[in-house]
Design an enzyme around this catalytic site. Sequence first.
Site, PDB file in Angstrom:
ATOM      1  N   LEU A  44      35.521  -3.180 -19.587  1.00 46.62           N
ATOM      2  CA  LEU A  44      35.682  -2.579 -18.200  1.00 46.62           C
ATOM      3  C   LEU A  44      37.112  -2.931 -17.917  1.00 46.62           C
ATOM      4  O   LEU A  44      37.631  -3.793 -18.534  1.00 46.62           O
ATOM      5  CB  LEU A  44      34.905  -3.347 -17.330  1.00 46.62           C
ATOM      6  CG  LEU A  44      33.294  -2.705 -17.237  1.00 46.62           C
ATOM      7  CD1 LEU A  44      32.622  -3.592 -16.056  1.00 46.62           C
ATOM      8  CD2 LEU A  44      33.298  -1.278 -16.892  1.00 46.62           C
ATOM      9  N   ASP A  45      37.850  -1.759 -17.442  1.00 49.00           N
ATOM     10  CA  ASP A  45      39.072  -1.632 -17.292  1.00 49.00           C
ATOM     11  C   ASP A  45      39.311  -2.892 -16.038  1.00 49.00           C
ATOM     12  O   ASP A  45      38.224  -3.139 -15.361  1.00 49.00           O
ATOM     13  CB  ASP A  45      39.827  -0.473 -16.608  1.00 49.00           C
ATOM     14  CG  ASP A  45      39.842   0.387 -17.740  1.00 49.00           C
ATOM     15  OD1 ASP A  45      40.106   0.081 -18.924  1.00 49.00           O
ATOM     16  OD2 ASP A  45      39.803   1.738 -17.495  1.00 49.00           O
ATOM     17  N   PRO A  46      40.547  -3.430 -15.894  1.00 45.86           N
ATOM     18  CA  PRO A  46      40.701  -4.602 -14.866  1.00 45.86           C
ATOM     19  C   PRO A  46      40.254  -3.991 -13.605  1.00 45.86           C
ATOM     20  O   PRO A  46      39.616  -4.907 -12.717  1.00 45.86           O
ATOM     21  CB  PRO A  46      42.125  -4.801 -14.923  1.00 45.86           C
ATOM     22  CG  PRO A  46      42.546  -4.569 -16.396  1.00 45.86           C
ATOM     23  CD  PRO A  46      41.597  -3.376 -16.744  1.00 45.86           C
TER      24      PRO A  46
END
EC number: 5.4.99.25
Length: 241
Positions: A44-46
């Site tokens: 998942l992106d930050p």
Amino acid sequence: MELATEPIEGVLLVDKPQGRTSFSLIRSLVRLIGVKKIGHAGTLDPFATGVMVMLIGRKFTRLSDIMLFEDKEYSAVAHLGTTTDTYDCDGKIVGRSKKVPTMEEVLECTSYFQGEIQQVPPMFSAKKVQGKKLYEYARQGLSIERSFATVRVDLRLIKYEYPRLHFVVKCSKGTYIRSIAHELGNMLGCGAYLEELRRLRSGNFSIDQCIDGNHLDEPGFDVFPHLRDANGLILQPTPVL
């Protein structure tokens, strides 16, 4: 009756906190349990939160390729009227619009995202073209030709209060939710970027089965009661007869 001492292995479902990278959670888990063989079933992106399927031990890391192909479900918020270079909230603003779409326009555009659609991967992504990741080209200021990919989506509008458009989407592997937000903005004629993203489900695993990812930074936190098998069932300690 005693319990057998066995290597730590299984599926650990973690609710990734906002601001953390997926790999920082893996590093925290390695430090916590001392097992280096740890994989995952999708990063998942930050800025995103939600289900991260962490695979512990050789038996379970071998399942990574299979689990990566499973469908996923997300809740998301598209911010209308502003466009960014990354299609999400972490990017640089590259456009603004004062147009305020009507509910009728929103309903018409969101209805497009049903069934199989053609999607182009964003330049700021890890998709490889000619041996290099697209974000490597993007960081050099380059935009290269990308092939369309067929993905399967089922988007449901939850709420629209300009500038925020809330939706839930079930999708197949390889779907970029920020590309959906970007395309929605283009279709509505006002631009948009993905402001919030939360993974609700990954394959058979759902958010209500997850532990808070912040627990992985707590010294001595016991992961054993939370380990599951590949079907999502809690693993039971093996008794010594």
